[in-house]
Write an enzyme that holds these catalytic residues in place. Structure first.
Site, short mmCIF file in Angstrom:
data_model
loop_
_atom_site.label_atom_id
_atom_site.label_comp_id
_atom_site.label_asym_id
_atom_site.label_seq_id
_atom_site.Cartn_x
_atom_site.Cartn_y
_atom_site.Cartn_z
N CYS A 34 0.87 -1.17 0.00
CA CYS A 34 0.00 0.00 0.00
C CYS A 34 0.91 1.22 0.00
CB CYS A 34 -0.94 -0.02 1.20
SG CYS A 34 -0.12 -0.18 2.80
N HIS A 535 18.58 -11.66 24.48
CA HIS A 535 18.72 -12.45 23.26
C HIS A 535 19.79 -13.51 23.51
CE1 HIS A 535 19.17 -13.52 19.04
NE2 HIS A 535 18.12 -12.76 18.76
#
Length: 606
Positions: A34, A535
């Protein structure tokens, strides 16, 4: 989230990395875009690493909505998509999803996917209609001359032939031959059929049934339903026809079945549906008044955040077709001004020069009509500007309803679309009322964002938080981590640990807000507001969770020191992966100082 604004990778490199992180071109069923987002449907969703995509330079954020993977790029999305198209495997086709239940999210996804590609044509026509209204209102040149007639003709083309545009876009979405889709639209726009519009009785019958006649130019739903049926019929017939006869029998039978059913059932349903939908919008605003405008305006940032805003395009077009104007586009216009004002207000109290420059840049982008960069980069990240934008747009929406502001053509909301708000009758009262609405919305959003941001800054100065190391080991700086996204500070400030133990503990008290399916990453929202991401290892997402044992679940509250994950670091090393554990404050841009104390094995945030 703090980003490295000095480094922007090329569109080609960005396209390659996005495709790779989505599982490769063979994993992509459909791809479209879009005005600000790349939109993908995948074969295997588990192969997508959206967290990694979100950290790419040039990516403003990501969103998963009803199995559609959205990557927010901003105004340059078209340039990136141009580089993506050659990388895709165009032989891929969507398999029938018989096991999926149809729900409202799926319907909205289909509508969004159909309207996204045709927006440039609709915007061009809408803008030209606004310019024509200005020409007429200010008498810039005669309206009975040939030039004005041609300009008026050009402005009508995208809307008069809207069924053909929708046929192409719908065919791509439903994965059926585009030229057959155009035939369905052609059936609705056939000259003999159009000439019968307005007749007392229909001159057409099929197998003894009278064919209803409607004006399908400017219509939305009839052709979408027709092409959807075409896709179903075509694929069903295709299963039973030998390959040698497919070219002749399948398309012929598909049209013979589809077009009469479209004439008799689907097109009339679509026509009535569009009328009733427009009437429903009118009823809501007539019944609830300014409260309806406030509610729609208040929630508009969240609607855009979820990528659902383009699903209102059929309603807007139907309103313009049936009423001659639309209620919703003025509120969308105010939304862009709210995001612009909120980002501008936030920039006024930012101390980080790069973040301030980014906020001002995205504010200008929203002012022109593209709100996602401001929404995702500044307002959502800093939270208070988002609140400011929601409140301001609620007030702006109520104001447009109270003053009766209208939009007379379909156009993308932004300052350049202002001419469209001039009444086609030549008066400029509506244009002036719209100016009052957008100026008020911008000022309110900027003031609230600045005030709330300053108040938040004072509160931050008064507190100091300590984030402990989540596991035993040697602390190193993030710039030593062998991952560019982390070492560059793009994800935020923090430290890393070279592990000497196999247990990951909670570094602070708070809620678990991120828990990767592959168990390699976990995020906490501290009770004091810090957002901490742990992480475990580098690229360990590829291990599919095998070395990890998780003791907590999403949304669970934990206390500092609680067990989170047990990790088999030896298995990670044997597999050839880096065992370094980064600990990152992803909203570090909200704080003045972040100090790493290696001796005390902690991070102090103030």
């Amino acid at each position: 989230m703090e980003r490295n604004w000095d480094k922007i990778m090329s569109n080609k490199e960005l396209a390659k990395q996005i495709i790779t992180l989505l599982g490769g071109s063979n994993n992509i069923q459909t791809a479209l875009h879009c005005v600000t987002r790349l939109r993908f449907n995948l074969k295997d969703n588990a192969l997508a690493d959206m967290k990694a995509i979100e950290q790419l330079d040039g990516v403003l954020g990501t969103q998963i909505k009803n199995d559609q993977y959205q990557v927010i790029i901003g105004p340059m999305v078209g340039d990136v998509f141009i580089e993506i198209e050659p990388l895709l495997n165009h032989d891929n086709t969507i398999q029938p999803a018989s096991n999926k239940k149809i729900n409202i999210n799926m319907v909205l996804d289909i509508i969004t996917g159909i309207f996204s590609p045709i927006l440039p044509a609709l915007v061009a026509g809408g803008m030209l209609k606004g310019i024509i209204a200005m020409i007429d209102g200010f008498c810039w040149f005669p309206t009975d001359g040939g030039t004005f007639v041609i300009l008026n003709l050009i402005s009508d083309i995208p809307f008069y032939f809207l069924p053909f545009l929708l046929a192409i876009s719908s065919s791509r979405k439903f994965k059926v031959n585009e030229f057959l889709g155009i035939c369905v639209a052609g059936a609705l726009m056939y000259p003999t059929f159009i000439a019968a519009v307005g007749a007392e009785t229909s001159p057409f019958t099929f197998l003894g049934f009278s064919v209803p006649v409607f004006q399908y130019a400017d219509s939305v739903f009839p052709v979408i339903l027709g092409v959807g049926l075409l896709s179903i019929v075509y694929k069903f017939i295709d299963k039973f026809i030998p390959n040698v006869l497919k070219m002749v029998i399948v398309p012929t039978a598909a049209l013979i079945i589809t077009i009469p059913l479209t004439y008799l059932i689907l097109a009339p349903i679509g026509a009535y549906g569009g009328i009733y939908l427009a009437d429903g919008i009118v009823w809501m605003f007539d019944t609830l008044g300014i409260f309806a405008g406030f509610l729609l305006g208040f929630f508009m940032p969240l609607i855009v955040l979820c990528g659902m805003h383009q699903s209102t395009s059929p309603i807007q077009i139907t309103n313009i077709t049936t009423l001659g104007y639309d209620y919703l586009l003025p509120i969308s216009f105010c939304h862009n001004m709210a995001e612009s004002g909120a980002s501008f207000g936030a920039a006024l109290h930012m101390k980080d020069a790069k973040m301030r420059a980014a906020a001002l840049t995205t504010s200008f982008s929203a002012f022109l009509g593209i709100s996602e960069p401001a929404l995702f980069t500044v307002n959502v990240v800093n939270k208070t500007p988002l609140i400011a934008a929601m409140i301001a747009n609620g007030i702006g929406g109520a104001l447009t309803t109270l003053l009766g502001a209208k939009c007379f053509a379909f156009v993308m909301p932004g300052i350049t679309s202002l001419p469209v708000y001039a009444n086609p009758d030549g008066t400029i009262t509506n244009l002036l009322l719209m100016c009052v609405c957008i100026i008020s919305t911008f000022i309110i959003a900027a003031f609230l964002a600045f005030f709330l941001g300053m108040k938040k800054g004072k509160q931050s100065n008064a507190k100091e938080s300590t984030i402990k190391t989540p596991l035993k080991g040697k602390i190193i700086s993030l710039d030593q981590v062998k991952d560019e996204t982390i070492s560059s500070g793009m994800m935020g400030k923090g430290f890393a640990v070279l592990p000497e133990d196999d247990i990951i503990y909670a570094p602070c008290s708070g809620n678990i807000v991120v828990l990767a399916d592959t168990k390699h990453a976990i995020g906490l929202k501290a009770d004091t507001g810090e957002e901490i991401l742990i992480h475990v290892g580098i690229d360990t997402v590829e291990l599919e969770g095998k070395p990890f044992e998780v003791f907590v679940q999403l949304n669970q509250h934990v206390n500092q020191g609680d067990k989170l994950i047990k990790v088999d670091f030896k298995k990670i090393q044997t597999a050839g992966y880096d065992t370094t554990v980064p600990v990152i404050c992803t909203n570090s841009s909200q704080y003045q100082t972040i100090t790493i104390d290696e001796a005390q094995a902690c991070m102090t945030i103030q």
